[in-house]
Write a protein that holds these residues in place. Structure first.
Motif, short mmCIF file in Angstrom:
data_model
loop_
_atom_site.label_atom_id
_atom_site.label_comp_id
_atom_site.label_asym_id
_atom_site.label_seq_id
_atom_site.Cartn_x
_atom_site.Cartn_y
_atom_site.Cartn_z
N ALA A 1 0.36 -7.67 -8.22
CA ALA A 1 1.19 -7.40 -7.37
C ALA A 1 1.09 -5.72 -6.44
O ALA A 1 1.71 -5.04 -7.13
CB ALA A 1 2.95 -7.68 -7.90
N THR A 2 1.50 -5.81 -5.46
CA THR A 2 1.58 -5.01 -4.82
C THR A 2 3.36 -4.89 -3.78
O THR A 2 3.17 -5.97 -3.89
CB THR A 2 0.71 -4.99 -3.11
N ASN A 3 3.13 -3.80 -3.48
CA ASN A 3 4.45 -3.13 -2.88
C ASN A 3 4.34 -3.42 -1.10
O ASN A 3 3.08 -2.44 0.21
CB ASN A 3 4.83 -1.30 -2.37
N GLY A 4 4.01 -4.55 -0.79
CA GLY A 4 3.59 -4.86 0.74
C GLY A 4 2.45 -5.00 0.84
O GLY A 4 1.40 -4.99 -0.49
N SER A 5 1.79 -5.86 2.42
CA SER A 5 0.21 -5.80 2.37
C SER A 5 -0.48 -4.85 2.66
O SER A 5 -2.28 -4.79 2.26
CB SER A 5 -0.14 -6.82 3.69
N MET B 1 -0.81 -1.58 0.76
CA MET B 1 -0.86 -1.76 -0.14
C MET B 1 -2.27 -2.75 -1.23
O MET B 1 -3.85 -2.28 -1.84
CB MET B 1 0.55 -1.68 -1.75
N ALA B 2 -2.22 -4.03 -0.86
CA ALA B 2 -3.00 -5.32 -1.35
C ALA B 2 -4.39 -4.94 -0.50
O ALA B 2 -5.16 -5.12 -1.10
CB ALA B 2 -2.34 -6.38 -0.61
N ILE B 3 -4.41 -3.94 1.49
CA ILE B 3 -5.12 -4.10 2.35
C ILE B 3 -5.76 -3.06 0.90
O ILE B 3 -6.76 -3.01 0.62
CB ILE B 3 -4.93 -3.79 3.15
N ARG B 4 -5.53 -2.05 0.63
CA ARG B 4 -6.22 -0.63 0.45
C ARG B 4 -6.75 -1.01 -0.81
O ARG B 4 -7.98 -0.58 -1.16
CB ARG B 4 -4.66 0.56 0.11
N TYR B 5 -6.05 -1.78 -1.43
CA TYR B 5 -6.26 -1.90 -3.22
C TYR B 5 -7.57 -2.89 -3.05
O TYR B 5 -8.68 -3.04 -3.57
CB TYR B 5 -6.05 -3.28 -4.06
N LEU B 6 -8.11 -3.78 -2.44
CA LEU B 6 -9.03 -4.41 -2.08
C LEU B 6 -10.15 -3.85 -1.67
O LEU B 6 -11.85 -3.74 -2.08
CB LEU B 6 -8.33 -5.94 -0.76
N LEU B 7 -9.51 -2.92 -0.64
CA LEU B 7 -10.92 -2.30 0.42
C LEU B 7 -11.59 -1.11 -0.54
O LEU B 7 -12.71 -0.66 -0.98
CB LEU B 7 -10.51 -1.08 1.54
N PHE C 1 -3.68 -6.74 11.68
CA PHE C 1 -2.69 -5.78 11.45
C PHE C 1 -3.28 -4.28 11.70
O PHE C 1 -4.67 -3.89 10.89
CB PHE C 1 -2.87 -6.31 10.01
N GLU C 2 -3.05 -3.60 11.72
CA GLU C 2 -3.36 -2.14 12.29
C GLU C 2 -4.23 -1.35 10.40
O GLU C 2 -4.73 -0.32 10.48
CB GLU C 2 -2.71 -1.13 12.94
#
Length: 125
Positions: free
Chosen positions: A78-82, A84-90, A107-108
């Motif tokens: 679970a992430t605090n919004g997209s 954080m999810a993008i950051r985790y994936l990258l 998304f920027e």
């Protein structure tokens, strides 16, 4: 002198245009239709003063969600919004100096995080 990561120092901060309530905001990947009213009402019934004053405990939800989609619990996060999810994936799958290809417009935060992490963002129209 204080050390600052060069990638972060050279990243241009992106701020979305303000005062856009009531307008479609596709550049921020927002749902223009909103959430179903029945869902919102069911969530609001569960909100109590105690609920608002404690940190969430996501394990129960994550266990149910993992079971629902048919994967092991340790394969769900679970992430605090997209953002954080993008950051985790990258951070997990990216590599400094390598290309990250995304669709454009989008998304920027793809560009922002690539810049911070030292990746080369390649937007494709």
């Amino acid at each position: 002198m204080v050390y600052v990561n060069e990638n972060i120092k050279n990243t241009i901060r992106v701020f979305p245009q303000q005062n856009r309530y009531g307008k479609h905001r596709y550049d921020m990947n927002e749902n223009p239709e909103g959430l179903p009213r029945d869902f919102v009402n069911s969530v609001l019934r569960e909100i109590t003063p105690e609920f608002l004053s404690i940190y969430p405990e996501p394990d129960k939800f994550l266990e149910k969600y993992a079971s629902y989609i048919g994967v092991e619990r340790n394969n769900v996060v679970a992430t605090n919004g997209s953002d954080m999810a993008i950051r985790y994936l990258l951070e997990t799958f990216g590599e400094k100096g390598k290309d990250v290809v995304t669709v454009s417009p989008s998304f920027e935060m793809y560009w922002v995080n690539c810049s911070i992490l030292g990746y080369h963002h390649v937007p494709i129209p």
